[in-house]
Design a protein around this motif. Structure first.
Motif, PDB file in Angstrom:
ATOM      1  N   VAL A  95      14.187  -5.097  36.181  1.00 54.14           N
ATOM      2  CA  VAL A  95      15.411  -4.879  35.414  1.00 54.14           C
ATOM      3  C   VAL A  95      15.991  -6.246  35.082  1.00 54.14           C
ATOM      4  CG1 VAL A  95      17.707  -3.846  35.351  1.00 54.14           C
ATOM      5  CG2 VAL A  95      15.864  -2.694  36.599  1.00 54.14           C
ATOM      6  N   THR A  96      16.100  -6.545  33.781  1.00 59.08           N
ATOM      7  CA  THR A  96      16.683  -7.806  33.321  1.00 59.08           C
ATOM      8  C   THR A  96      18.060  -7.517  32.755  1.00 59.08           C
ATOM      9  OG1 THR A  96      14.505  -8.744  32.833  1.00 59.08           O
ATOM     10  CG2 THR A  96      16.407  -9.773  31.777  1.00 59.08           C
ATOM     11  N   VAL A  97      19.060  -8.184  33.312  1.00 53.09           N
ATOM     12  CA  VAL A  97      20.449  -7.952  32.939  1.00 53.09           C
ATOM     13  C   VAL A  97      20.988  -9.186  32.247  1.00 53.09           C
ATOM     14  CG1 VAL A  97      22.763  -7.412  33.788  1.00 53.09           C
ATOM     15  CG2 VAL A  97      20.764  -6.394  34.900  1.00 53.09           C
ATOM     16  N   THR A  98      21.685  -8.982  31.136  1.00 55.93           N
ATOM     17  CA  THR A  98      22.316 -10.086  30.420  1.00 55.93           C
ATOM     18  C   THR A  98      23.801  -9.781  30.235  1.00 55.93           C
ATOM     19  OG1 THR A  98      21.728  -9.101  28.289  1.00 55.93           O
ATOM     20  CG2 THR A  98      20.223 -10.739  29.198  1.00 55.93           C
ATOM     21  N   GLY A  99      24.595 -10.863  30.209  1.00 57.44           N
ATOM     22  CA  GLY A  99      26.029 -10.720  30.037  1.00 57.44           C
ATOM     23  C   GLY A  99      26.775 -11.285  31.228  1.00 57.44           C
ATOM     24  N   GLN A 100      28.036 -10.908  31.347  1.00 57.13           N
ATOM     25  CA  GLN A 100      28.870 -11.359  32.455  1.00 57.13           C
ATOM     26  C   GLN A 100      29.483 -10.133  33.133  1.00 57.13           C
ATOM     27  OE1 GLN A 100      32.598 -13.501  31.564  1.00 57.13           O
ATOM     28  NE2 GLN A 100      32.033 -14.967  33.164  1.00 57.13           N
ATOM     29  N   GLY A 101      29.231  -9.992  34.436  1.00 57.45           N
ATOM     30  CA  GLY A 101      29.780  -8.845  35.138  1.00 57.45           C
ATOM     31  C   GLY A 101      29.091  -8.603  36.460  1.00 57.45           C
ATOM     32  N   ARG A 102      29.352  -7.397  37.032  1.00 58.21           N
ATOM     33  CA  ARG A 102      28.856  -7.038  38.347  1.00 58.21           C
ATOM     34  C   ARG A 102      27.704  -6.047  38.245  1.00 58.21           C
ATOM     35  NH1 ARG A 102      34.246  -5.862  39.601  1.00 58.21           N
ATOM     36  NH2 ARG A 102      34.051  -4.495  37.784  1.00 58.21           N
ATOM     37  N   VAL A 103      26.673  -6.304  39.041  1.00 61.46           N
ATOM     38  CA  VAL A 103      25.505  -5.423  39.124  1.00 61.46           C
ATOM     39  C   VAL A 103      25.332  -5.011  40.578  1.00 61.46           C
ATOM     40  CG1 VAL A 103      23.013  -5.201  38.754  1.00 61.46           C
ATOM     41  CG2 VAL A 103      24.392  -6.592  37.180  1.00 61.46           C
ATOM     42  N   LEU A 104      25.171  -3.710  40.816  1.00 65.98           N
ATOM     43  CA  LEU A 104      24.896  -3.221  42.157  1.00 65.98           C
ATOM     44  C   LEU A 104      23.519  -2.581  42.185  1.00 65.98           C
ATOM     45  CD1 LEU A 104      28.191  -2.688  41.619  1.00 65.98           C
ATOM     46  CD2 LEU A 104      27.999  -1.949  43.981  1.00 65.98           C
ATOM     47  N   ARG A 105      22.780  -2.892  43.241  1.00 60.32           N
ATOM     48  CA  ARG A 105      21.503  -2.222  43.486  1.00 60.32           C
ATOM     49  C   ARG A 105      21.611  -1.443  44.789  1.00 60.32           C
ATOM     50  NH1 ARG A 105      17.816  -6.863  44.149  1.00 60.32           N
ATOM     51  NH2 ARG A 105      19.793  -7.979  44.371  1.00 60.32           N
ATOM     52  N   LEU A 106      21.140  -0.208  44.760  1.00 58.94           N
ATOM     53  CA  LEU A 106      21.179   0.679  45.921  1.00 58.94           C
ATOM     54  C   LEU A 106      19.754   1.062  46.271  1.00 58.94           C
ATOM     55  CD1 LEU A 106      23.991   3.053  44.579  1.00 58.94           C
ATOM     56  CD2 LEU A 106      24.290   0.949  45.916  1.00 58.94           C
ATOM     57  N   LEU A 107      19.328   0.667  47.477  1.00 56.64           N
ATOM     58  CA  LEU A 107      17.966   0.940  47.921  1.00 56.64           C
ATOM     59  C   LEU A 107      18.026   1.498  49.328  1.00 56.64           C
ATOM     60  CD1 LEU A 107      18.071  -2.270  46.636  1.00 56.64           C
ATOM     61  CD2 LEU A 107      15.682  -1.653  46.308  1.00 56.64           C
ATOM     62  N   THR A 108      17.044   2.296  49.701  1.00 57.48           N
ATOM     63  CA  THR A 108      17.000   2.767  51.076  1.00 57.48           C
ATOM     64  C   THR A 108      16.509   1.640  51.979  1.00 57.48           C
ATOM     65  OG1 THR A 108      14.708   3.567  51.157  1.00 57.48           O
ATOM     66  CG2 THR A 108      16.364   5.042  50.185  1.00 57.48           C
ATOM     67  N   THR A 109      16.701   1.814  53.270  1.00 57.60           N
ATOM     68  CA  THR A 109      16.267   0.791  54.219  1.00 57.60           C
ATOM     69  C   THR A 109      14.753   0.777  54.392  1.00 57.60           C
ATOM     70  OG1 THR A 109      16.875   2.378  55.961  1.00 57.60           O
ATOM     71  CG2 THR A 109      18.404   0.587  55.511  1.00 57.60           C
ATOM     72  N   ARG A 110      14.039   1.637  53.656  1.00 54.95           N
ATOM     73  CA  ARG A 110      12.584   1.478  53.575  1.00 54.95           C
ATOM     74  C   ARG A 110      12.223   0.191  52.834  1.00 54.95           C
ATOM     75  NH1 ARG A 110      11.187   7.864  52.222  1.00 54.95           N
ATOM     76  NH2 ARG A 110      11.612   8.629  54.348  1.00 54.95           N
ATOM     77  N   SER A 111      13.165  -0.337  52.072  1.00 55.36           N
ATOM     78  CA  SER A 111      13.014  -1.674  51.486  1.00 55.36           C
ATOM     79  C   SER A 111      13.446  -2.681  52.546  1.00 55.36           C
ATOM     80  CB  SER A 111      13.875  -1.789  50.225  1.00 55.36           C
ATOM     81  OG  SER A 111      13.468  -0.876  49.244  1.00 55.36           O
ATOM     82  N   ASP A 112      12.600  -2.845  53.557  1.00 57.01           N
ATOM     83  CA  ASP A 112      13.010  -3.628  54.725  1.00 57.01           C
ATOM     84  C   ASP A 112      13.185  -5.105  54.418  1.00 57.01           C
ATOM     85  OD1 ASP A 112      10.315  -4.100  54.382  1.00 57.01           O
ATOM     86  OD2 ASP A 112       9.718  -3.358  56.351  1.00 57.01           O
ATOM     87  N   ASP A 113      12.592  -5.596  53.326  1.00 55.07           N
ATOM     88  CA  ASP A 113      12.796  -6.996  52.966  1.00 55.07           C
ATOM     89  C   ASP A 113      14.249  -7.265  52.606  1.00 55.07           C
ATOM     90  OD1 ASP A 113      12.326  -5.326  50.689  1.00 55.07           O
ATOM     91  OD2 ASP A 113      11.988  -7.098  49.440  1.00 55.07           O
TER      92      ASP A 113
ATOM     93  N   PRO B 192       8.859   1.728  47.691  1.00 50.26           N
ATOM     94  CA  PRO B 192       8.394   2.984  48.286  1.00 50.26           C
ATOM     95  C   PRO B 192       9.101   4.232  47.782  1.00 50.26           C
ATOM     96  CG  PRO B 192       9.782   1.804  49.841  1.00 50.26           C
ATOM     97  CD  PRO B 192       9.570   0.882  48.671  1.00 50.26           C
ATOM     98  N   ASP B 193      10.277   4.089  47.151  1.00 47.80           N
ATOM     99  CA  ASP B 193      11.023   5.271  46.731  1.00 47.80           C
ATOM    100  C   ASP B 193      11.947   4.899  45.575  1.00 47.80           C
ATOM    101  OD1 ASP B 193      12.797   3.704  48.168  1.00 47.80           O
ATOM    102  OD2 ASP B 193      12.986   5.094  49.841  1.00 47.80           O
ATOM    103  N   GLU B 194      12.649   5.895  45.042  1.00 44.36           N
ATOM    104  CA  GLU B 194      13.575   5.635  43.948  1.00 44.36           C
ATOM    105  C   GLU B 194      14.718   4.735  44.395  1.00 44.36           C
ATOM    106  OE1 GLU B 194      13.888   9.039  40.610  1.00 44.36           O
ATOM    107  OE2 GLU B 194      14.747   9.605  42.536  1.00 44.36           O
ATOM    108  N   TYR B 195      15.212   3.918  43.464  1.00 45.83           N
ATOM    109  CA  TYR B 195      16.401   3.132  43.742  1.00 45.83           C
ATOM    110  C   TYR B 195      17.292   3.122  42.507  1.00 45.83           C
ATOM    111  CZ  TYR B 195      14.398  -1.000  41.290  1.00 45.83           C
ATOM    112  OH  TYR B 195      13.872  -1.878  40.368  1.00 45.83           O
ATOM    113  N   VAL B 196      18.513   2.647  42.707  1.00 42.26           N
ATOM    114  CA  VAL B 196      19.543   2.724  41.681  1.00 42.26           C
ATOM    115  C   VAL B 196      20.021   1.329  41.325  1.00 42.26           C
ATOM    116  CG1 VAL B 196      21.915   3.495  41.216  1.00 42.26           C
ATOM    117  CG2 VAL B 196      20.310   5.023  42.403  1.00 42.26           C
ATOM    118  N   VAL B 197      20.246   1.095  40.024  1.00 44.33           N
ATOM    119  CA  VAL B 197      20.907  -0.114  39.537  1.00 44.33           C
ATOM    120  C   VAL B 197      22.145   0.330  38.779  1.00 44.33           C
ATOM    121  CG1 VAL B 197      20.741  -2.141  38.044  1.00 44.33           C
ATOM    122  CG2 VAL B 197      18.749  -1.415  39.387  1.00 44.33           C
ATOM    123  N   LEU B 198      23.306  -0.179  39.186  1.00 42.32           N
ATOM    124  CA  LEU B 198      24.574   0.154  38.541  1.00 42.32           C
ATOM    125  C   LEU B 198      25.076  -1.045  37.756  1.00 42.32           C
ATOM    126  CD1 LEU B 198      26.569   2.006  41.361  1.00 42.32           C
ATOM    127  CD2 LEU B 198      25.474   3.039  39.381  1.00 42.32           C
TER     128      LEU B 198
END
Length: 303
Positions: free
Chosen positions: A114-132, A74-80
């Motif tokens: 978003v497909t991530v390869t390698g070894q490390g930490r990934v953070l996703r930031l979404l609003t609570t409109r992503s109720d799932d 429903p809205d923009e989200y962030v992948v770090l």
């Protein structure tokens, strides 16, 4: 606000709000992922979730390849991407972007992968409109009722050049003091601070408060003590005990308004904490040159 005179935050404008002081306060949230089994586990990836009033944090440890998809977002989200050893290939709205190393990706509403390869930490930031995803948070039950002193989420204005995938380098030189690296979109502001070695000087802490928004502090390495103090009111029944909560990486702490707080790195080795705000902060955004991608995302008119 207890900022040293050399700290740029000492120049932040003071609040001019005339609203009465609150009488009711919500507690903090401390989620230490190492104490919990992953909510999602695949061959190459383990994922945990935590939430605040307006946001969800997905924390994933990747060793190989992981794909994160959203349908009808429903809205923009962030992948770090938190580590130099990671590469991401993002697809959305007919566009494809590849990024490597420490990067903040902003994904548009709608369908995306978003497909991530390698070894490390990934953070996703979404609003609570992503109720799932909000329902998967380890502390979801804490928000069965809205927390106090936080207005309803209002996304910031759409980017003038339209929604698309945007990638921001998290290794560019930060501000001088404090060494902040601030980016925002319509839903989030991220302060990606570099890792530090050794404990923080206990004579140089920075206790401060926020009147009407939560602060999400994510510990990626080391150990911190979150010092939190709530105001006293005329009704002693609403008083809360001070907290000096020690957390170890990886963890998410949600600090409620209008508590006085500061975070103290205490590990002898590497300590790394980043801060997230949903929606973006008005005070940081009002400071010329503080938000590195301010040209992509306008602030609301009149603030």
């Amino acid at each position: 606000m207890a900022y040293d005179s050399t700290d740029l935050r000492s120049t932040l404008p003071s609040s001019t709000a005339a609203a009465p002081a609150p009488e009711r306060f919500s507690g903090s949230e401390h989620i230490q992922f190492r104490d919990l089994p992953p909510v999602e586990k695949h061959d190459d990836t383990s994922t945990w979730y935590a939430r605040g009033q307006n946001f969800v944090v997905g924390y994933s440890e990747v060793d190989g390849t992981a794909t994160f998809s959203r349908e009808g977002q429903p809205d923009e989200y962030v992948v770090l991407l938190a580590d130099d050893s990671l590469t991401a290939h993002a697809r959305a709205a007919g566009e494809e972007v590849t990024a490597s190393g420490r990067t903040m990706l902003v994904l548009p509403p709608g369908d995306s992968t978003v497909t991530v390869t390698g070894q490390g930490r990934v953070l996703r930031l979404l609003t609570t409109r992503s109720d799932d995803l909000a329902g998967l948070a380890a502390n979801a039950d804490s928000y069965a009722e809205p927390h106090a002193n936080i207005p309803p989420l209002q996304p910031w204005p759409e980017p003038p050049e339209g929604y698309r995938i945007r990638a921001y380098d998290l290794t560019v030189p930060p501000l001088a003091n404090p060494p902040f690296r601030l980016y925002r979109c319509t839903t989030f502001m991220v302060n990606f601070i570099d890792p530090k070695q050794g404990p923080r000087d206990p004579a140089k802490l920075s206790p401060h408060k926020h009147d009407d928004f939560e602060q999400c502090s994510i510990v990626l390495a080391g150990e911190y003590v979150h010092h939190i103090r709530w105001p006293w009111t005329s009704d002693k029944a609403n008083w809360r005990e001070d907290e000096h909560q020690r957390v170890t990486a990886p963890s998410v702490t949600v600090i409620p308004p209008p508590s006085l707080h500061t975070s103290e790195a205490v590990a002898a080795g590497t300590n790394h904490l980043i801060d997230v705000f949903c929606p973006p902060r008005f005070d940081f955004s009002a400071m010329e040159g503080w938000v590195f991608n301010a040209g992509d995302y306008p602030a609301p008119a009149g603030r």
